[in-house]
Design an enzyme around this catalytic site. Structure first.
Site, short mmCIF file in Angstrom:
data_model
loop_
_atom_site.label_atom_id
_atom_site.label_comp_id
_atom_site.label_asym_id
_atom_site.label_seq_id
_atom_site.Cartn_x
_atom_site.Cartn_y
_atom_site.Cartn_z
N ASP A 1 12.80 -29.60 46.28
CA ASP A 1 13.27 -27.66 45.87
C ASP A 1 12.95 -26.61 47.17
OD1 ASP A 1 14.97 -26.19 44.77
OD2 ASP A 1 14.43 -26.42 43.09
N HIS B 1 12.11 -20.20 40.62
CA HIS B 1 12.87 -19.54 41.11
C HIS B 1 11.01 -19.09 41.60
CE1 HIS B 1 16.19 -21.44 41.14
NE2 HIS B 1 16.30 -20.32 42.33
#
Length: 313
Positions: free
Chosen positions: A242, A173
């Site tokens: 992703d 992230h």
């Protein structure tokens, strides 16, 4: 990705017409109540000319956008690891069936689950108990079983995070994650759950922003053709990036660069570009100038439409 959007607005309808996206991902900030969520997903489908994938991260355990919301009276699982520790993949299948059943009720047709990682690195900050096991064979059996449970309820399962996030020590992230496995080591461990995925039937695989130096050089797997080529039975697998809004991508690539490179690498679905219009324009320009061929895009579009025919009907 607007903060806290909980209903379809006229502006959203216009955007869906201008940029006819293939799907929507709902997050906790978009979910208020059972009736609101069902209406929101129904209205999204009505606003799109082509049926949408409407998806969510509902793994069971700490990552469960619906079950962990107190407005919903839904079964809660301690973790995938706790289910895996029971020693029988039937428990994972039952979890998939339960989760798939309630997702279908609220208008979802795709789940970003199961987590098919093998939890081999105790220092991993992001996977941990989200994985079914630290044993590759057990993780493979449970991930495949959960996927069958989801698919049986009409939910397209998504095995993640290819080629394996379990041996990394970083959170993608915020930046790139690194796996220092050799290709042979990947094949003997991290790739086993994805091999099992190829036996499940219709499924998606999510590719993580994971650098495997021996395989990808300095590139994240999401943008690397050599990595995507290792997805088992890729021609029958919907390959999803992703989130392209993660720091692992946005720190080094513009939305347009990431979109074009992911498609060049062999991904079919671009998940949440950091700038939708920029990504759209870049892909259009790449086709017009020959950087991307129409045949390459047609392969992905046909795969997407085949999956939608099964799960979005």
């Amino acid at each position: 990705r607007a903060d806290g959007v909980t209903q379809v607005t006229d502006a959203m309808r216009e955007t869906l017409q201008q940029y006819p996206v293939g799907g929507i991902c709902q997050f906790g900030k978009n979910i208020e109540s059972p009736s609101q969520l069902a209406r929101f997903n129904k209205d999204l489908q009505a606003a799109s000319a082509t049926p949408l994938f409407i998806t969510v991260d509902e793994e069971g355990g700490m990552v469960a956008r619906l079950a962990n919301n107190d407005a919903f009276d839904l079964p809660r699982y301690a973790s995938a690891a706790a289910v895996g520790a029971l020693g029988d993949p039937e428990n994972a299948r039952a979890m998939g069936q339960t989760i798939g059943g309630y997702l279908k009720t609220y208008g979802f047709n795709m789940d970003f689950a199961p987590d098919a990682d093998v939890n081999t690195n105790p220092d991993n900050p992001i996977i941990g108990t989200r994985a079914f096991s630290s044993d590759a064979a057990d993780a493979a059996d449970c991930a495949a079983a959960m996927a069958r449970g989801l698919a049986g309820e009409g939910i397209l399962p998504t095995f993640k995070h290819f080629p394996g996030h379990g041996d990394t020590a970083e959170d993608s992230h915020t930046g790139l994650a690194y796996s220092y496995r050799t290709v042979d080591e990947l094949a003997a461990c991290e790739l086993l759950p994805f091999e099992a995925a190829a036996e499940v039937g219709p499924r998606a695989v999510m590719v993580g922003h994971i650098v495997v130096p021996e395989l990808t050089g300095d590139l994240p797997a999401t943008l690397c053709a050599d990595a995507i080529a290792l997805v088992p039975d890729a021609e029958n697998t919907l390959i999803v990036t992703d989130s392209l809004a993660m720091g692992a991508i946005t720190d080094s690539y513009t939305p347009g660069e990431a979109a074009v490179q992911a498609l060049q690498a062999g991904c079919d679905v671009l998940l949440m570009p950091d700038g939708l219009a920029d990504a759209y324009d870049a892909v259009l320009a790449a086709v017009q100038n020959g950087t991307l061929s129409e045949d390459r895009l047609d392969l992905s579009v046909n795969k997407i439409l085949r999956m939608k025919a099964q799960f979005c009907a």
